[in-house]
Design a protein around this motif. Sequence first.
Motif, short mmCIF file in Angstrom:
data_model
loop_
_atom_site.label_atom_id
_atom_site.label_comp_id
_atom_site.label_asym_id
_atom_site.label_seq_id
_atom_site.Cartn_x
_atom_site.Cartn_y
_atom_site.Cartn_z
N ARG A 1 -2.96 -3.06 0.41
CA ARG A 1 -2.03 -4.31 0.58
C ARG A 1 -0.80 -3.91 0.22
NH1 ARG A 1 -6.08 -6.34 -2.45
NH2 ARG A 1 -4.63 -6.07 -5.00
N PHE A 2 -0.35 -2.94 -0.02
CA PHE A 2 0.91 -2.75 -0.62
C PHE A 2 1.59 -1.99 1.35
CE2 PHE A 2 4.01 1.38 -0.45
CZ PHE A 2 4.72 1.53 -1.02
N TYR A 3 0.31 -1.11 1.82
CA TYR A 3 0.97 -0.70 2.79
C TYR A 3 0.92 -1.76 3.67
CZ TYR A 3 1.06 4.17 1.72
OH TYR A 3 0.67 5.17 0.77
N GLU A 4 0.56 -2.50 3.43
CA GLU A 4 0.46 -4.38 4.54
C GLU A 4 1.60 -4.89 4.39
OE1 GLU A 4 -3.66 -5.69 5.72
OE2 GLU A 4 -3.20 -5.83 3.60
N SER A 5 2.12 -4.24 3.30
CA SER A 5 3.77 -5.21 3.45
C SER A 5 4.62 -4.49 3.71
CB SER A 5 3.65 -5.23 1.13
OG SER A 5 4.43 -4.38 0.74
N CYS A 6 4.02 -3.15 4.11
CA CYS A 6 5.46 -2.75 4.53
C CYS A 6 5.66 -2.36 5.77
CB CYS A 6 5.25 -1.04 3.73
SG CYS A 6 5.92 -1.25 1.61
N GLY A 7 5.08 -3.37 6.86
CA GLY A 7 4.21 -2.97 7.81
C GLY A 7 3.82 -2.46 8.79
N PHE A 8 2.70 -2.14 7.81
CA PHE A 8 1.11 -1.62 8.64
C PHE A 8 0.29 -2.09 8.59
CE2 PHE A 8 3.94 2.36 7.42
CZ PHE A 8 3.32 3.46 7.66
#
Length: 177
Positions: free
Chosen positions: A144-151
């Motif tokens: 979820r952290f990486y998703e929040s960074c556009g991944f």
Amino acid sequence: MSDQSTVSVRPGGPDDAPAVLRLLDVATAWLVARGRTGQWGTRPPSTDPGQIARAEEWATSGDLYLAMRGGQPVGALVVGAATEHVPPATEPELYVRLLVTDRAYAGLGIGARLLDHAAEVARARGLGLLRVDCYGGDDRALVRFYESCGFTPTEPFTVVRSGREPWPGQLLVRRLD
């Protein structure tokens, strides 16, 4: 509260291996204190000869970047070629091999700042794809952290480890404009 303006990013060098190991030790201790031992285990990386050698390799690779706050390393990023446990990219890419931050500075956006720096490096190299893999177990908070960074998550994978539990991973991609 995110305050990326207090964080700068500089290239790492051979003298920065101890800083990378300190960041890894701090992150591992933080995970262990929360019962999240599946990601990196319980052993401080600075006591593992393989991890020490890896940190020294990263520090001399030209692909290490450190997030700095008040003259102190508070995060590390290593970019380069994809790891062997993920499917190869179908186009030229830059791969995030390591992202670690000092949890004492959580909330300052250090990880996001380092990922933005990775995107800047990729663009400067004429690349339109940034990939990363992460621990995909437990509650998938890291995904979820990486998703929040556009991944965007793509393929999950499992790393089979001799004498240890399998490691559940998640591959993620970020397209660059």
